[in-house]
Design an enzyme around this catalytic site. Structure first.
Site, PDB file in Angstrom:
ATOM      1  N   ARG A  93      -7.304   4.567  -6.284  1.00  0.00           N
ATOM      2  CA  ARG A  93      -6.013   5.190  -6.207  1.00  0.00           C
ATOM      3  C   ARG A  93      -5.643   6.335  -6.958  1.00  0.00           C
ATOM      4  NH1 ARG A  93      -0.093   1.718  -6.098  1.00  0.00           N
ATOM      5  NH2 ARG A  93       1.237   3.489  -5.758  1.00  0.00           N
ATOM      6  N   ASN A 147      -2.889  -1.204   3.111  1.00  0.00           N
ATOM      7  CA  ASN A 147      -2.371   0.301   3.415  1.00  0.00           C
ATOM      8  C   ASN A 147      -3.807   0.987   3.605  1.00  0.00           C
ATOM      9  OD1 ASN A 147       0.282   0.325   3.556  1.00  0.00           O
ATOM     10  ND2 ASN A 147       0.571   0.346   1.248  1.00  0.00           N
ATOM     11  N   CYS A 169       5.118  -4.284   6.460  1.00  0.00           N
ATOM     12  CA  CYS A 169       5.339  -3.435   5.227  1.00  0.00           C
ATOM     13  C   CYS A 169       7.045  -4.099   4.676  1.00  0.00           C
ATOM     14  CB  CYS A 169       5.706  -2.144   5.906  1.00  0.00           C
ATOM     15  SG  CYS A 169       6.347  -0.927   4.563  1.00  0.00           S
ATOM     16  N   HIS A 199       5.704   3.570   7.484  1.00  0.00           N
ATOM     17  CA  HIS A 199       5.932   4.525   6.559  1.00  0.00           C
ATOM     18  C   HIS A 199       6.581   5.587   7.335  1.00  0.00           C
ATOM     19  CE1 HIS A 199       3.843   2.559   2.842  1.00  0.00           C
ATOM     20  NE2 HIS A 199       4.535   1.868   3.422  1.00  0.00           N
ATOM     21  N   TYR A 256       9.967   6.859   2.935  1.00  0.00           N
ATOM     22  CA  TYR A 256       8.939   7.637   2.773  1.00  0.00           C
ATOM     23  C   TYR A 256       9.398   9.118   3.567  1.00  0.00           C
ATOM     24  CZ  TYR A 256       5.478   4.304   0.748  1.00  0.00           C
ATOM     25  OH  TYR A 256       5.084   3.904  -0.169  1.00  0.00           O
TER      26      TYR A 256
HETATM   27  P1  NAD Z   1      -5.295  -4.283  -6.002  1.00  0.00           P
HETATM   28  O1  NAD Z   1      -5.835  -3.056  -6.382  1.00  0.00           O
HETATM   29  O2  NAD Z   1      -4.767  -5.159  -7.022  1.00  0.00           O
HETATM   30  O3  NAD Z   1      -6.227  -5.045  -4.811  1.00  0.00           O
HETATM   31  C1  NAD Z   1      -6.159  -6.378  -4.437  1.00  0.00           C
HETATM   32  C2  NAD Z   1      -7.506  -7.132  -4.564  1.00  0.00           C
HETATM   33  O4  NAD Z   1      -8.200  -6.597  -3.617  1.00  0.00           O
HETATM   34  C3  NAD Z   1      -8.381  -6.786  -6.001  1.00  0.00           C
HETATM   35  O5  NAD Z   1      -8.166  -7.888  -6.640  1.00  0.00           O
HETATM   36  C4  NAD Z   1      -9.469  -6.397  -5.645  1.00  0.00           C
HETATM   37  O6  NAD Z   1     -10.546  -6.777  -6.228  1.00  0.00           O
HETATM   38  C5  NAD Z   1      -9.363  -6.885  -3.999  1.00  0.00           C
HETATM   39  N1  NAD Z   1     -10.521  -6.285  -3.194  1.00  0.00           N
HETATM   40  C6  NAD Z   1     -11.067  -5.179  -2.962  1.00  0.00           C
HETATM   41  N2  NAD Z   1     -11.969  -4.938  -2.234  1.00  0.00           N
HETATM   42  C7  NAD Z   1     -12.216  -5.831  -1.448  1.00  0.00           C
HETATM   43  C8  NAD Z   1     -12.811  -6.502  -0.417  1.00  0.00           C
HETATM   44  N3  NAD Z   1     -13.830  -5.794   0.148  1.00  0.00           N
HETATM   45  N4  NAD Z   1     -12.735  -7.864  -0.040  1.00  0.00           N
HETATM   46  C9  NAD Z   1     -11.858  -8.699  -0.671  1.00  0.00           C
HETATM   47  N5  NAD Z   1     -10.879  -8.323  -1.495  1.00  0.00           N
HETATM   48  C10 NAD Z   1     -11.140  -7.058  -2.300  1.00  0.00           C
HETATM   49  O7  NAD Z   1      -4.131  -3.807  -5.043  1.00  0.00           O
HETATM   50  P2  NAD Z   1      -2.595  -4.264  -4.869  1.00  0.00           P
HETATM   51  O8  NAD Z   1      -1.831  -3.017  -5.529  1.00  0.00           O
HETATM   52  O9  NAD Z   1      -2.195  -5.687  -5.097  1.00  0.00           O
HETATM   53  O10 NAD Z   1      -2.281  -3.738  -3.518  1.00  0.00           O
HETATM   54  C11 NAD Z   1      -3.000  -4.532  -2.287  1.00  0.00           C
HETATM   55  C12 NAD Z   1      -3.032  -3.764  -1.037  1.00  0.00           C
HETATM   56  O11 NAD Z   1      -1.802  -4.141  -0.586  1.00  0.00           O
HETATM   57  C13 NAD Z   1      -3.300  -2.597  -1.235  1.00  0.00           C
HETATM   58  O12 NAD Z   1      -3.980  -2.078  -0.056  1.00  0.00           O
HETATM   59  C14 NAD Z   1      -1.652  -1.863  -1.101  1.00  0.00           C
HETATM   60  O13 NAD Z   1      -1.697  -0.726  -0.467  1.00  0.00           O
HETATM   61  C15 NAD Z   1      -0.947  -3.039   0.058  1.00  0.00           C
HETATM   62  N6  NAD Z   1       0.211  -3.249  -0.236  1.00  0.00           N
HETATM   63  C16 NAD Z   1       0.970  -3.111   1.083  1.00  0.00           C
HETATM   64  C17 NAD Z   1       2.175  -3.077   0.905  1.00  0.00           C
HETATM   65  C18 NAD Z   1       3.032  -2.939   2.483  1.00  0.00           C
HETATM   66  O14 NAD Z   1       4.139  -2.644   2.440  1.00  0.00           O
HETATM   67  N7  NAD Z   1       2.335  -3.025   3.336  1.00  0.00           N
HETATM   68  C19 NAD Z   1       2.935  -3.162  -0.365  1.00  0.00           C
HETATM   69  C20 NAD Z   1       2.298  -3.430  -1.281  1.00  0.00           C
HETATM   70  C21 NAD Z   1       0.882  -3.413  -1.294  1.00  0.00           C
HETATM   71  C1  G6P Z   2       6.099   0.125  -0.685  1.00  0.00           C
HETATM   72  C2  G6P Z   2       5.203   0.153   0.171  1.00  0.00           C
HETATM   73  C3  G6P Z   2       3.952  -0.068   0.202  1.00  0.00           C
HETATM   74  C4  G6P Z   2       3.193   0.343  -1.061  1.00  0.00           C
HETATM   75  C5  G6P Z   2       3.970   0.093  -2.124  1.00  0.00           C
HETATM   76  C6  G6P Z   2       3.535   0.878  -3.279  1.00  0.00           C
HETATM   77  O1  G6P Z   2       7.147   0.798  -0.731  1.00  0.00           O
HETATM   78  O2  G6P Z   2       5.820  -0.396   1.242  1.00  0.00           O
HETATM   79  O3  G6P Z   2       3.334   0.169   1.498  1.00  0.00           O
HETATM   80  O4  G6P Z   2       1.922  -0.099  -1.026  1.00  0.00           O
HETATM   81  O5  G6P Z   2       5.256   0.430  -2.129  1.00  0.00           O
HETATM   82  O6  G6P Z   2       3.928   0.008  -4.669  1.00  0.00           O
HETATM   83  P1  G6P Z   2       3.079   0.379  -5.890  1.00  0.00           P
HETATM   84  O7  G6P Z   2       3.980  -0.463  -7.019  1.00  0.00           O
HETATM   85  O8  G6P Z   2       1.784  -0.223  -5.733  1.00  0.00           O
HETATM   86  O9  G6P Z   2       3.295   1.954  -6.190  1.00  0.00           O
HETATM   87 MN    MN Z   3       4.478  -0.285   3.078  1.00  0.00          MN
END
Ligand code: NAD
Ligand code: G6P
Ligand code: MN
Length: 436
Positions: A93, A147, A169, A199, A256
């Site tokens: 990232r 995401n 989300c 978003h 967003y």
């Molecule tokens: P992170 O960097 O902590 O990753 C989460 C875990 O995924 C890590 O422990 C990593 O080792 C693991 N991982 C990586 N590749 C993998 C694979 N191939 N198989 C299984 N596990 C794997 O990430 P985070 O900041 O905790 O965010 C996690 C995900 O959730 C991201 O994709 C982020 O964009 C998403 N997210 C989405 C929303 C939303 O609104 N939809 C909100 C927050 C986070």
């Molecule tokens: C939220 C979005 C997520 C995104 C997150 C990022 O607003 O809905 O999709 O992953 O923000 O938060 P962070 O703490 O990782 O910047």
């Molecule tokens: Mn989101």
């Protein structure tokens, strides 16, 4: 009982999920929660996984919490599979955000150049997960949080054929809470309708007497100067909108939308963060370290307040409620990414859209929205075309399609700039992009 498998279990958000399950313990007869990660995330998985076990125990529950790196076997007989993984972890990232900014353009890890690269890395993996699910748990629901959630969900449903997928989300929930707070009323006394794509959606709001409150809320939230309310999302800089434009829109934008309606201010702010070595990814790396220090404490058996520093806070309420609503046919009204089916007339029938829907035992049944005004229609059709092109590039490893997606993404200038940034990103991420 239920078996729930979470891919990317080492995420610092996992306590959100566990808290959400515990809150719903009476409606969810859970037998087992399996947290799956990969070797690179094993240390995180162990720390947050032990914490999850403590949370379950402190709640007096006998749920089995399993930690594993073996995805295929973990999926055996799962009822629900949730995904929250980040291919390449936060270091990827950092590149997603910093490389575009080094060229003076927005990185943004979901909507911008960074988000397209994140899709290229993620979509093949969601395809592999679905291949495993076809063998191990052919009836399971896939709840995708990874995401860019809209594109990943669209790929899961359309490219990989897993119809039982719902994308999630936290942004809509955050807006609902924010509006109720501003109006000083209970959320249950408002009716919200959202429509758009992940978003990139808009919403309207009514009271119980049937009066539409959208215009009032627009004024309350955005007719302001510097001391107005903060952006409801921790990860998004609180740039002002042009109030006349939002009034003309007559819909509430999502957080967003600042990247579009206030693009120059958002870019300027991001460039300042870049120069200070403090892009969101870099800030989140520190927050994550602090969270994991807390999670290591063997006395901590509840979700710490500090997790609200992450932009995705309240995610559990979405993920757990979707699961509870499908399992119990609760028909809860929620905002989810699901197949359009004519809900938004301006988008393809089979496109994945993010809309208000009732969540039933057969999935999401979206509320009809109709048409957008031309000013919004033009933007959303461009965005959907961009998403479809990103997905095609990701699945085929198609460089021409990738270049096309970069060219049409509104946050990326076309021409040589699009190519230069794409090439640099593809090179920087090549370990995670075998298809290119
Ligand atoms: P992170 O960097 O902590 O990753 C989460 C875990 O995924 C890590 O422990 C990593 O080792 C693991 N991982 C990586 N590749 C993998 C694979 N191939 N198989 C299984 N596990 C794997 O990430 P985070 O900041 O905790 O965010 C996690 C995900 O959730 C991201 O994709 C982020 O964009 C998403 N997210 C989405 C929303 C939303 O609104 N939809 C909100 C927050 C986070
Ligand atoms: C939220 C979005 C997520 C995104 C997150 C990022 O607003 O809905 O999709 O992953 O923000 O938060 P962070 O703490 O990782 O910047
Ligand atoms: Mn989101």
């Amino acid at each position: 009982g239920l078996k729930i498998v979470t891919i990317g279990g080492g995420s610092s958000y996992t306590p959100e999920l566990i808290e959400g399950y515990i809150k719903r313990k009476d409606e969810m007869p859970i037998d087992e929660i399996v947290l799956v990660d990969i070797e690179a995330g094993q240390e995180k998985l162990n720390i947050v996984g032990e914490m999850a076990k403590r949370m379950v125990k402190a709640a007096g529950l006998d749920w089995k919490v399993t930690l594993t790196l073996d995805r295929f076997n973990a999926l055996k007989d799962a009822d629900f599979v949730t995904t929250q993984f980040r291919v390449g972890l936060l270091d990827a990232r950092v590149k997603d955000e910093r490389i575009p900014l080094s060229h003076g353009i927005l990185g943004q890890e979901t909507n911008g150049a960074g988000g397209m690269l994140k899709a290229f890395r993620t979509i093949p993996i969601i395809g592999q997960i679905i291949e495993d699910m076809k063998v191990q748990c052919p009836d399971a629901w896939l709840i995708n949080f990874t995401n860019p959630a809209g594109m990943v969900t669209e790929a899961a449903i359309k490219q990989f054929g897993w119809k039982r997928t719902i994308g999630l989300c936290n942004v809509p929930i955050t807006h609902c809470m924010d509006i109720a707070g501003q109006l000083d009323v209970d959320q249950d006394d408002l009716f919200y309708q959202f429509a758009g794509i992940n978003h990139f959606h808009w919403h309207k709001v009514w009271d119980r007497q049937g009066k539409e409150l959208t215009a009032k809320v627009i004024d309350l939230l955005y007719k302001k100067s510097d001391d107005g309310p903060e952006s409801a999302l921790k990860n998004i800089h609180d740039a002002n909108y042009h109030i006349e434009q939002i009034q003309d829109l007559a819909m509430l934008p999502c957080g967003y939308h600042r990247y579009y309606y206030s693009e120059d201010e958002m870019l300027q702010h991001s460039i300042e963060e870049f120069q200070a070595g403090a892009t969101r990814a870099q800030v989140v790396k520190k927050t994550e370290q602090q969270l994991f220090e807390l999670y290591k404490d063997p006395a901590l058996d509840y979700k710490p307040e500090e997790l609200t520093q992450r932009g995705g806070t309240y995610y559990s309420d979405a993920a757990c409620e979707v699961i509870a609503s499908i399992y119990n046919d609760k028909r809860t009204v929620m905002v989810v990414s699901t197949q359009n089916n004519g809900t938004i007339q301006d988008l393809p029938y089979d496109a994945i859209v993010e809309v208000s829907a009732q969540i039933t035992s057969h999935g999401a049944v979206p509320f009809n929205w109709g048409e957008f005004m031309p000013a919004a229609r033009g933007m959303i059709q461009l965005m959907k075309g961009m998403e479809e092109t990103v997905i095609r590039a990701a699945v085929e490893g198609n460089y021409g399609a990738a270049l096309h997606a970069f060219t049409i993404n509104p946050l990326v200038p076309g021409g040589q700039m699009a190519k230069r940034v794409l090439d640099e990103l593809l090179y920087a991420h090549k370990a995670h992009l075998p298809q290119f």
